[in-house]
Design a protein around this motif. Structure first.
Motif, PDB file in Angstrom:
ATOM      1  N   LEU A 107      90.570 -42.771  15.138  1.00 14.00           N
ATOM      2  CA  LEU A 107      91.638 -43.090  16.084  1.00 14.00           C
ATOM      3  C   LEU A 107      91.056 -43.778  17.307  1.00 14.00           C
ATOM      4  O   LEU A 107      89.966 -43.436  17.761  1.00 14.00           O
ATOM      5  CB  LEU A 107      92.364 -41.818  16.532  1.00 14.00           C
ATOM      6  CG  LEU A 107      93.158 -41.081  15.473  1.00 14.00           C
ATOM      7  CD1 LEU A 107      93.898 -39.904  16.103  1.00 14.00           C
ATOM      8  CD2 LEU A 107      94.123 -41.996  14.750  1.00 14.00           C
ATOM      9  N   ASP A 108      91.785 -44.748  17.817  1.00 17.32           N
ATOM     10  CA  ASP A 108      91.401 -45.457  19.044  1.00 17.32           C
ATOM     11  C   ASP A 108      92.443 -45.160  20.107  1.00 17.32           C
ATOM     12  O   ASP A 108      93.621 -45.461  19.920  1.00 17.32           O
ATOM     13  CB  ASP A 108      91.359 -46.977  18.804  1.00 17.32           C
ATOM     14  CG  ASP A 108      90.287 -47.378  17.826  1.00 17.32           C
ATOM     15  OD1 ASP A 108      89.179 -46.829  17.912  1.00 17.32           O
ATOM     16  OD2 ASP A 108      90.566 -48.245  16.976  1.00 17.32           O
ATOM     17  N   LEU A 109      91.994 -44.593  21.212  1.00 23.07           N
ATOM     18  CA  LEU A 109      92.899 -44.347  22.322  1.00 23.07           C
ATOM     19  C   LEU A 109      93.041 -45.636  23.102  1.00 23.07           C
ATOM     20  O   LEU A 109      92.107 -46.093  23.743  1.00 23.07           O
ATOM     21  CB  LEU A 109      92.361 -43.226  23.222  1.00 23.07           C
ATOM     22  CG  LEU A 109      93.170 -42.955  24.482  1.00 23.07           C
ATOM     23  CD1 LEU A 109      94.606 -42.575  24.138  1.00 23.07           C
ATOM     24  CD2 LEU A 109      92.505 -41.881  25.308  1.00 23.07           C
ATOM     25  N   ASP A 110      94.233 -46.235  23.046  1.00 23.81           N
ATOM     26  CA  ASP A 110      94.484 -47.478  23.772  1.00 23.81           C
ATOM     27  C   ASP A 110      94.863 -47.227  25.219  1.00 23.81           C
ATOM     28  O   ASP A 110      94.386 -47.902  26.108  1.00 23.81           O
ATOM     29  CB  ASP A 110      95.603 -48.279  23.109  1.00 23.81           C
ATOM     30  CG  ASP A 110      95.085 -49.184  22.020  1.00 23.81           C
ATOM     31  OD1 ASP A 110      93.880 -49.460  22.002  1.00 23.81           O
ATOM     32  OD2 ASP A 110      95.892 -49.617  21.199  1.00 23.81           O
ATOM     33  N   ALA A 111      95.762 -46.278  25.430  1.00 27.91           N
ATOM     34  CA  ALA A 111      96.272 -46.074  26.784  1.00 27.91           C
ATOM     35  C   ALA A 111      97.096 -44.797  26.834  1.00 27.91           C
ATOM     36  O   ALA A 111      97.411 -44.193  25.817  1.00 27.91           O
ATOM     37  CB  ALA A 111      97.142 -47.260  27.208  1.00 27.91           C
ATOM     38  N   VAL A 112      97.458 -44.447  28.059  1.00 26.16           N
ATOM     39  CA  VAL A 112      98.392 -43.362  28.324  1.00 26.16           C
ATOM     40  C   VAL A 112      99.663 -43.999  28.878  1.00 26.16           C
ATOM     41  O   VAL A 112      99.590 -44.908  29.713  1.00 26.16           O
ATOM     42  CB  VAL A 112      97.798 -42.360  29.344  1.00 26.16           C
ATOM     43  CG1 VAL A 112      98.854 -41.388  29.843  1.00 26.16           C
ATOM     44  CG2 VAL A 112      96.616 -41.618  28.730  1.00 26.16           C
ATOM     45  N   VAL A 113     100.803 -43.534  28.405  1.00 25.74           N
ATOM     46  CA  VAL A 113     102.089 -44.012  28.895  1.00 25.74           C
ATOM     47  C   VAL A 113     102.768 -42.838  29.594  1.00 25.74           C
ATOM     48  O   VAL A 113     103.011 -41.800  28.976  1.00 25.74           O
ATOM     49  CB  VAL A 113     102.972 -44.554  27.750  1.00 25.74           C
ATOM     50  CG1 VAL A 113     104.321 -45.013  28.279  1.00 25.74           C
ATOM     51  CG2 VAL A 113     102.256 -45.690  27.025  1.00 25.74           C
ATOM     52  N   LEU A 114     103.010 -43.006  30.882  1.00 26.96           N
ATOM     53  CA  LEU A 114     103.652 -41.964  31.674  1.00 26.96           C
ATOM     54  C   LEU A 114     105.109 -42.341  31.919  1.00 26.96           C
ATOM     55  O   LEU A 114     105.398 -43.387  32.488  1.00 26.96           O
ATOM     56  CB  LEU A 114     102.922 -41.783  33.010  1.00 26.96           C
ATOM     57  CG  LEU A 114     101.474 -41.317  32.908  1.00 26.96           C
ATOM     58  CD1 LEU A 114     100.847 -41.244  34.290  1.00 26.96           C
ATOM     59  CD2 LEU A 114     101.390 -39.968  32.192  1.00 26.96           C
ATOM     60  N   VAL A 115     106.006 -41.472  31.470  1.00 25.74           N
ATOM     61  CA  VAL A 115     107.441 -41.698  31.588  1.00 25.74           C
ATOM     62  C   VAL A 115     107.954 -40.852  32.754  1.00 25.74           C
ATOM     63  O   VAL A 115     107.690 -39.639  32.809  1.00 25.74           O
ATOM     64  CB  VAL A 115     108.159 -41.304  30.280  1.00 25.74           C
ATOM     65  CG1 VAL A 115     109.658 -41.535  30.401  1.00 25.74           C
ATOM     66  CG2 VAL A 115     107.576 -42.080  29.099  1.00 25.74           C
TER      67      VAL A 115
END
Length: 172
Positions: A107-115
């Motif tokens: 798995l590659d962690l691309d980013a975090v998305v904060l809603v």
């Protein structure tokens, strides 16, 4: 008349020179934007109610819920959390899982998305937690969208999340 004379035309050839190392090949033109396939990614919620299903409906990609992507799913991961204290703590825990190498292999962690968990600005304490997360990984912020709360993800992505739309290729 002599037949062994050789008349040379033009300058005399110089010594043959060999180049060491890689030889630069002519550059190929970049592919046209229409030829580039949209990026494939998996949305992974780090806590319940993070907004994974809504983001998948709006931006595309694979909705993993709270599970890691399976072998047939895209290996490119976007972690999703709300901006409340519990959501930000869950993001820090998930980042630690990746840092320790405990996430599934490949798995590659691309980013975090904060809603956004509510309309308006974040309280200072939560904003400081977001800054700490941003120091470790790319973070994309999604504002409060009233229509999403009512279950309507059919509109265009919010203008304030244009960077996320570019990342996902879903600028509708």
């Amino acid at each position: 008349m002599r037949t062994d004379m050789h008349v040379q035309q033009g300058p005399a050839p110089g010594p043959e020179i060999w180049i060491r190392g890689p030889v630069a090949l002519p550059e190929e033109p970049p592919p046209s934007p229409a030829a580039v396939a949209p990026r494939r990614f998996s949305w992974v919620g780090v806590h319940g109610g993070a907004g994974v299903s809504t983001l998948a409906a709006v931006y595309g990609g694979h909705d993993c819920g709270r599970a890691w992507p399976g072998p047939a799913d895209p290996a490119s991961v976007l972690l999703v959390a709300r901006t409340h204290a519990a959501g930000l703590a869950a993001v820090r825990h998930a980042l630690e899982v990746f840092r320790r190498g405990e996430a599934p292999r490949g798995l590659d962690l691309d980013a975090v998305v904060l809603v956004a968990d509510a309309p308006g600005r974040l309280p200072r304490l939560l904003a400081e937690h977001v800054k700490a997360i941003e120091s470790a990984v790319d973070v994309y912020r999604v504002p409060w969208v009233p229509a999403w709360r009512l279950g309507d993800p059919s509109g265009p992505p919010p203008r304030e999340a244009a960077a996320l739309a570019r990342l996902t290729g879903r600028s509708r």
